[in-house]
Write an enzyme that holds these catalytic residues in place. Structure first.
Site, mmCIF file in Angstrom:
data_model
loop_
_atom_site.group_PDB
_atom_site.id
_atom_site.type_symbol
_atom_site.label_atom_id
_atom_site.label_comp_id
_atom_site.label_asym_id
_atom_site.label_seq_id
_atom_site.Cartn_x
_atom_site.Cartn_y
_atom_site.Cartn_z
ATOM 1 N N ASP A 214 0.846 -1.191 0.000
ATOM 2 C CA ASP A 214 0.000 0.000 0.000
ATOM 3 C C ASP A 214 0.885 1.246 0.000
ATOM 4 O OD1 ASP A 214 -2.332 1.621 0.367
ATOM 5 O OD2 ASP A 214 -1.952 1.663 2.522
ATOM 6 N N ASP B 177 -0.412 4.951 0.973
ATOM 7 C CA ASP B 177 -0.718 5.924 2.029
ATOM 8 C C ASP B 177 -0.543 5.310 3.411
ATOM 9 O OD1 ASP B 177 -1.416 7.875 0.109
ATOM 10 O OD2 ASP B 177 -3.373 6.943 -0.125
ATOM 11 N N ASP C 251 -1.977 -0.719 5.916
ATOM 12 C CA ASP C 251 -2.358 -0.192 7.220
ATOM 13 C C ASP C 251 -3.852 -0.339 7.483
ATOM 14 O OD1 ASP C 251 -2.615 1.958 5.156
ATOM 15 O OD2 ASP C 251 -3.516 3.037 6.838
#
Length: 178
Positions: free
Chosen positions: A12, A14, A138
């Site tokens: 990922d 961000d 996250d």
């Protein structure tokens, strides 16, 4: 798995490769003289800790041209991802469809900070329905249908979640995967 295929890692962007929270903290301090600390966010989303009079600004800022283009790089991510790239098939998987300028900004950001990642290994999507062996993210919502090894990258909003294998930083990713 084919005998000739390297393991695939989906990473990922961000709050994993790009420090979105640091950018928000800087924005609110410069535009509103509002100090926000990471300690305020323990187990909460950024929008949950904003003063009520600023709650509508978050969506406005995240939709601005350049927001995703100028995010700080997470410490250690460039070196570790480059090393992972040598050992695995590395794919960047980012939900880039929700915000108006996100896709272009994120592509430019990746080209600047991770030039060794080919455009063929960048997946911009909505839902992360991926065929990979390992995912570093996250957001646990991205693990729901994922069948491989799940590494939860620590971010203030996920500090109260204990159901997944966790990595707190890129040094820990290197220890587990290199």
């Amino acid at each position: 798995m084919s005998i000739n295929r390297k393991l695939r890692i989906a990473i990922d962007m961000d709050e994993v490769m790009a420090d979105t929270i640091a950018e928000f903290i800087t924005l609110y301090e410069s535009r509103h003289q509002t100090k926000i600390s990471l300690g305020d966010m323990h187990g909460k989303e950024f929008r949950e800790i904003l003063p009520p009079h600023l709650s509508s600004t978050l969506k406005q800022y995240i939709n601005e041209k350049g927001f995703f283009r100028h995010l700080p790089v997470m410490p250690g991510s460039q070196e570790v991802i480059k090393a992972l790239h040598e050992k695995y098939d590395v794919y960047i998987a980012s939900a880039a469809m929700e915000f108006k300028h996100s896709l272009e900004d994120k592509l430019d950001w990746l080209n600047e900070h991770f030039p060794f990642i080919s455009w063929t290994n960048i997946i911009f999507c909505g839902h992360k329905i991926l065929d990979a062996d390992i995912m570093i993210d996250d957001r646990i919502k991205n693990f729901v249908t994922f069948k491989g090894r799940k590494l939860l990258y620590t971010s203030p909003h996920n500090l109260l979640i204990n159901d997944f294998e966790r990595v707190n930083n890129w040094d820990e990713v290197a220890i587990k995967l290199l």
